[in-house]
Scaffold this active site. Structure first.
Site, PDB file in Angstrom:
ATOM      1  N   ARG A  99       0.856  -1.367  -0.102  1.00 20.14           N
ATOM      2  CA  ARG A  99      -0.081  -0.039   0.116  1.00 20.14           C
ATOM      3  C   ARG A  99       0.990   1.310   0.143  1.00 20.14           C
ATOM      4  NH1 ARG A  99      -4.996   0.145   3.950  1.00 20.14           N
ATOM      5  NH2 ARG A  99      -5.895   1.493   2.221  1.00 20.14           N
ATOM      6  N   GLN A 202     -15.437   1.421   6.874  1.00 24.39           N
ATOM      7  CA  GLN A 202     -14.599   1.332   8.128  1.00 24.39           C
ATOM      8  C   GLN A 202     -15.395   1.882   9.302  1.00 24.39           C
ATOM      9  OE1 GLN A 202     -13.356   2.456   5.204  1.00 24.39           O
ATOM     10  NE2 GLN A 202     -11.326   1.818   5.015  1.00 24.39           N
ATOM     11  N   ASP A 243      -2.519   9.119   7.785  1.00 26.92           N
ATOM     12  CA  ASP A 243      -1.691   8.024   7.200  1.00 26.92           C
ATOM     13  C   ASP A 243      -0.391   8.618   6.826  1.00 26.92           C
ATOM     14  OD1 ASP A 243      -4.794   7.121   6.589  1.00 26.92           O
ATOM     15  OD2 ASP A 243      -3.616   5.540   6.562  1.00 26.92           O
TER      16      ASP A 243
END
Ligand code: MRU
Length: 351
Positions: A99, A202, A243
């Site tokens: 990722r 999520q 992130d």
């Protein structure tokens, strides 16, 4: 707060378990209806699990990748850490490619490379200890951030969050969700709103379930309801994870975060980013330099296995966006709080 907080009462879920010869990952594709661990015995299985979102959340994929290196090391014969590092590099590159946006993945692999470089014949024990340390430090960082972030929130506030930033996304307690756990326990947060987080849900599948394990009942909203919610005056803070946080404070997080920050600014709602220092990337100058992961457009065509989109429709599926630092009121890491972040404050805190 950390001396008195009942962490066991508020933090029961663990997504990553190391058994000594395998990595067990709580399969987040199946939650909340099936609670099942997937067993990974090779680093390539870990890389695939990261790519497929079996394990997800920036800190959690870093921790899983570190264990992936340990699994790869089981097939390596080497007299020194440096020799092992060379043999492990292809596996590390495959883990890194799983990722692109969350920097915690590259950060954890860099840590494994660093300890290997100076390790001797006991290099395997060294990297196993390092993987344990990465997880333990993440848990400690989250507990500290919970205290720091909650202290910013006024008594009885409404809070909105996005995606899942809890124990499921970390070694435990969570980043933004850790702030919310601490804030609820202290009576600072009276009401928690969780956005669904289309397309992977999520918020609806993971955050709602995780908070229910703690006895906290969040109120679920459609992502599109967030601006309206803010207009009603029901929320005083948006609290999200990250992130990647750049050198100027620009922050990548789950798609939809940017529009929450814009709406929050418009409605006078405060905007907090909570993330461990492993999410700070001082090598990336600003948000324009972040690679935004784009996933299979098929994720937009339905809910679960039920198709809802018209046939043969084109779709675009970026799964992260960047919130400019000018829209952020506070970045909370385990090292402290940066209010109204900018490059000078980030450099002073992170070098
Ligand atoms: O695609 P995901 O589910 O891995 O995205 C996760 C997020 O965007 C989280 O908000 C972020 O990783 C912080 S998790 C503590």
């Amino acid at each position: 707060m950390t001396d008195t907080f009942d962490f066991d009462r508020y933090d029961r879920v663990r997504p990553i378990r190391w058994t000594g010869d395998a990595l067990e990952l709580l399969d987040q594709r199946k939650l909340p209806f099936i609670v099942e661990y997937v067993r990974c015995e090779t680093s390539d299985e870990v890389a695939e699990a990261i790519h497929a979102l079996t394990v997800r959340g920036a800190p959690a994929i870093g921790i899983a990748a570190a264990w992936g290196v340990v699994l790869a090391a089981r097939d390596v014969q080497a007299a020194s850490g440096a020799e092992a590092a060379a043999a492990l590099e292809p596996a590390m590159q495959r883990l890194n490619a799983a990722r692109p946006t969350a920097v915690n993945l590259a950060w954890a692999l860099a840590r494994m490379r660093r300890v290997l470089a100076s390790a001797g014949a006991d290099w395997y024990e060294v990297i196993e200890r390092e993987a344990h340390a990465i997880a333990a430090e993440d848990l400690a960082a989250n507990r500290r951030m919970g205290a720091l972030g909650a202290a910013l929130i006024g008594e009885g506030s409404g809070v909105m969050t996005h995606c899942n930033t809890g124990s499921l996304a970390t070694a435990g307690f969570g980043t933004a969700l850790g702030v919310i756990r601490a804030g609820v326990a202290q009576g600072r947060i009276g009401k928690v709103y969780a956005g669904e987080t289309r397309p992977w849900l999520q918020g609806a599948r993971l955050t709602a379930w995780e908070l229910q394990q703690d006895g906290i009942q969040p109120t679920l909203i459609a992502d599109a309801a967030a601006s309206h919610l803010m207009k009603t005056g029901a929320v005083q803070w948006v609290v999200v994870g990250a992130d990647r946080i750049c050198a100027n404070g620009d922050t990548a997080n789950k798609i939809g975060t940017y529009q929450l920050a814009l709406a929050a600014k418009h409605h006078g709602v405060k905007f907090m980013v909570a993330a461990p220092s492993s999410t700070v990337d001082m090598e990336t100058p600003d948000g324009d330099a972040i690679e935004i992961e784009e996933r299979d457009p098929g994720e937009l065509f339905g809910v679960g296995t039920v198709r809802t989109a018209a046939e043969q429709i084109a779709a675009w599926n970026p799964v992260f966006d960047v919130t400019p630092h000018t829209l952020i009121d506070a970045i909370v890491t385990e090292r402290g709080v940066i209010e109204q972040p900018d490059e000078a404050k980030m450099r002073a805190a992170f070098g």
